[in-house]
Design a protein around this motif. Structure first.
Motif, mmCIF file in Angstrom:
data_model
loop_
_atom_site.group_PDB
_atom_site.id
_atom_site.type_symbol
_atom_site.label_atom_id
_atom_site.label_comp_id
_atom_site.label_asym_id
_atom_site.label_seq_id
_atom_site.Cartn_x
_atom_site.Cartn_y
_atom_site.Cartn_z
ATOM 1 N N TRP A 12 -66.670 -8.710 -53.265
ATOM 2 C CA TRP A 12 -65.888 -9.281 -52.115
ATOM 3 C C TRP A 12 -66.334 -10.799 -52.038
ATOM 4 O O TRP A 12 -65.437 -11.446 -51.531
ATOM 5 C CB TRP A 12 -66.285 -8.449 -50.765
ATOM 6 C CG TRP A 12 -65.573 -7.334 -50.491
ATOM 7 C CD1 TRP A 12 -65.837 -6.044 -50.733
ATOM 8 C CD2 TRP A 12 -64.181 -7.402 -50.177
ATOM 9 N NE1 TRP A 12 -64.852 -5.240 -50.357
ATOM 10 C CE2 TRP A 12 -63.770 -5.996 -49.849
ATOM 11 C CE3 TRP A 12 -63.360 -8.515 -49.889
ATOM 12 C CZ2 TRP A 12 -62.246 -5.788 -49.865
ATOM 13 C CZ3 TRP A 12 -61.981 -8.103 -49.309
ATOM 14 C CH2 TRP A 12 -61.631 -6.805 -49.351
ATOM 15 N N GLY A 13 -67.716 -11.287 -52.183
ATOM 16 C CA GLY A 13 -68.311 -12.393 -52.267
ATOM 17 C C GLY A 13 -67.268 -13.248 -53.406
ATOM 18 O O GLY A 13 -66.912 -14.440 -53.083
ATOM 19 N N VAL A 18 -62.972 -17.263 -54.690
ATOM 20 C CA VAL A 18 -61.936 -17.871 -55.367
ATOM 21 C C VAL A 18 -60.782 -18.215 -54.355
ATOM 22 O O VAL A 18 -60.092 -19.092 -54.846
ATOM 23 C CB VAL A 18 -61.524 -16.382 -56.423
ATOM 24 C CG1 VAL A 18 -60.123 -16.826 -56.955
ATOM 25 C CG2 VAL A 18 -62.517 -16.226 -57.326
ATOM 26 N N TRP A 19 -60.652 -17.244 -53.515
ATOM 27 C CA TRP A 19 -59.591 -17.610 -52.512
ATOM 28 C C TRP A 19 -59.868 -18.969 -51.618
ATOM 29 O O TRP A 19 -59.039 -19.501 -51.344
ATOM 30 C CB TRP A 19 -59.563 -16.420 -51.351
ATOM 31 C CG TRP A 19 -58.645 -16.543 -49.931
ATOM 32 C CD1 TRP A 19 -58.846 -17.229 -48.782
ATOM 33 C CD2 TRP A 19 -57.313 -16.110 -50.003
ATOM 34 N NE1 TRP A 19 -57.680 -17.254 -48.029
ATOM 35 C CE2 TRP A 19 -56.879 -16.638 -48.982
ATOM 36 C CE3 TRP A 19 -56.519 -15.419 -50.995
ATOM 37 C CZ2 TRP A 19 -55.528 -16.175 -48.190
ATOM 38 C CZ3 TRP A 19 -55.191 -15.203 -50.517
ATOM 39 C CH2 TRP A 19 -54.940 -15.588 -49.473
ATOM 40 N N PRO A 23 -57.136 -23.347 -53.617
ATOM 41 C CA PRO A 23 -56.461 -24.704 -52.941
ATOM 42 C C PRO A 23 -56.799 -25.840 -53.440
ATOM 43 O O PRO A 23 -56.183 -26.949 -53.833
ATOM 44 C CB PRO A 23 -56.391 -24.545 -51.506
ATOM 45 C CG PRO A 23 -56.766 -22.994 -51.078
ATOM 46 C CD PRO A 23 -57.592 -22.636 -52.264
ATOM 47 N N MET A 24 -58.393 -25.983 -53.540
ATOM 48 C CA MET A 24 -58.755 -27.220 -54.211
ATOM 49 C C MET A 24 -58.638 -27.394 -55.463
ATOM 50 O O MET A 24 -58.361 -28.635 -55.963
ATOM 51 C CB MET A 24 -60.485 -27.159 -53.889
ATOM 52 C CG MET A 24 -61.063 -28.391 -54.145
ATOM 53 S SD MET A 24 -63.061 -28.382 -53.947
ATOM 54 C CE MET A 24 -62.899 -28.557 -51.956
ATOM 55 N N LEU A 25 -58.558 -26.065 -56.272
ATOM 56 C CA LEU A 25 -58.300 -26.485 -57.796
ATOM 57 C C LEU A 25 -57.082 -26.794 -57.847
ATOM 58 O O LEU A 25 -56.776 -27.465 -59.039
ATOM 59 C CB LEU A 25 -58.751 -25.274 -58.482
ATOM 60 C CG LEU A 25 -60.019 -24.854 -58.523
ATOM 61 C CD1 LEU A 25 -60.371 -23.459 -59.062
ATOM 62 C CD2 LEU A 25 -61.199 -25.774 -59.331
ATOM 63 N N TRP A 26 -56.218 -26.348 -57.021
ATOM 64 C CA TRP A 26 -54.706 -26.635 -57.407
ATOM 65 C C TRP A 26 -54.382 -28.075 -56.995
ATOM 66 O O TRP A 26 -53.608 -28.645 -57.322
ATOM 67 C CB TRP A 26 -53.820 -25.769 -56.320
ATOM 68 C CG TRP A 26 -52.500 -25.850 -56.353
ATOM 69 C CD1 TRP A 26 -51.639 -26.193 -55.394
ATOM 70 C CD2 TRP A 26 -51.321 -25.594 -57.693
ATOM 71 N NE1 TRP A 26 -50.288 -26.453 -55.771
ATOM 72 C CE2 TRP A 26 -50.146 -26.056 -56.995
ATOM 73 C CE3 TRP A 26 -51.622 -25.328 -58.808
ATOM 74 C CZ2 TRP A 26 -49.016 -26.105 -57.909
ATOM 75 C CZ3 TRP A 26 -50.597 -25.258 -59.735
ATOM 76 C CH2 TRP A 26 -49.411 -25.783 -59.210
ATOM 77 N N MET A 27 -55.057 -28.562 -55.869
ATOM 78 C CA MET A 27 -55.129 -29.902 -55.482
ATOM 79 C C MET A 27 -55.447 -30.998 -56.484
ATOM 80 O O MET A 27 -54.851 -32.124 -56.938
ATOM 81 C CB MET A 27 -55.830 -30.141 -54.102
ATOM 82 C CG MET A 27 -55.948 -31.573 -53.756
ATOM 83 S SD MET A 27 -56.650 -31.767 -52.022
ATOM 84 C CE MET A 27 -58.511 -31.544 -52.574
#
Length: 276
Positions: A12-13, A18-19, A23-27
């Protein structure tokens, strides 16, 4: 059972990590894509060709450089004033007995929960009449309004954890009230003061609604507000990649601060949670 539970919580951690990082990696990925071809027929997560065009565009744009300077100045001044004022107010609330102390704390919490949108219209008219519209002061004052309650609440909890006897012992040894506060109380409350400083700086650094409503030119407009005015090189070119590059530049100081001082931040957030 213990081993299964350990694997369960680890899974879960990792999923939450990853969740949060996606968004930061996509940015970051978008910031290195070619602005002319990033919307290709076969979109990919990572750019097929890594380019620095977007960063060159951002740093050559006076809109972003002036906004970055404004963000640094406004956030630093607002944070400094907020922490200094909150430190004295929190000490008085934690150490002194005076009528209306609980009411004062309740009002501070109510101000922190008050919606910013309800104040934009009155502040817009008031600031124009006072001549501080589109100035640093016009942003610092409302930032203090919302940052101070959080700072007072956070630091007052730390001051309550410091034994009163330590301050009394310093005064018995000849220290004045100011010397005892400066040399005994403040060093002991350093984790709380530091945590409050970081949280206040993050609020001032990321604030958008007041920044875009109380500014109209590059003279005082901060980066979150300036990003909404980014345009492409032409009407046929999207500004998405340039905006992502600017967002990466603005995010870097926050990430560096968290990585450098994560132990102090955790210590400050957890101090006083358990007695002993």
């Amino acid at each position: 059972m213990k081993r299964n539970a350990k694997y369960w919580w680890t899974g879960w951690g990792l999923l939450i990590l990853v969740w949060a990082l996606f968004p930061m990696l996509w940015m970051v990925s978008l910031s290195f894509k070619d602005p002319a071809t990033f919307r290709s027929a076969k979109p990919t997560f990572f750019p097929e060709k890594w380019v620095w065009t977007n960063y060159d565009t951002v740093f050559s744009d006076s809109l972003f450089t002036s906004a970055l300077r404004n963000s640094v100045g406004v956030a630093f001044i607002a944070t400094l004033l907020s922490v200094i004022v909150a430190m004295f107010a929190a000490y008085a609330i934690a150490r002194l007995e005076f009528p209306g102390k609980k009411l004062l704390l309740s009002m501070a919490l109510a101000i922190a929960m008050f919606p910013q949108a309800a104040l934009v219209g009155p502040l817009f008219n008031m600031w124009r009449n006072l001549g501080i519209y589109d100035t640093w002061a016009g942003l610092i004052i409302p930032y203090l309004t919302f940052a101070l309650p959080l700072s007072i609440w956070t630091m007052s909890a730390f001051f309550r954890q410091i034994p009163w006897e330590m301050e009394q012992a310093a005064q018995v040894d000849g220290a004045t009230a100011w010397q005892a506060f400066r040399k005994v109380i403040v060093p002991l409350a350093a984790p709380g003061v530091f945590t409050t400083t970081i949280l206040t700086f993050f609020f001032c650094w990321n604030e958008f609604l007041l920044a875009i409503s109380l500014t109209s030119t590059d003279r005082a407009r901060t980066v979150p507000a300036a990003l909404s005015f980014f345009t492409g090189a032409s009407q046929f070119q999207s500004p998405v990649t340039a905006i992502m590059a600017a967002s990466v530049v603005v995010t870097i100081p926050v990430v560096i601060l968290v990585l450098l001082f994560q132990r102090r931040i955790v210590a400050g957030l957890t101090a006083g949670a358990v007695k002993g």
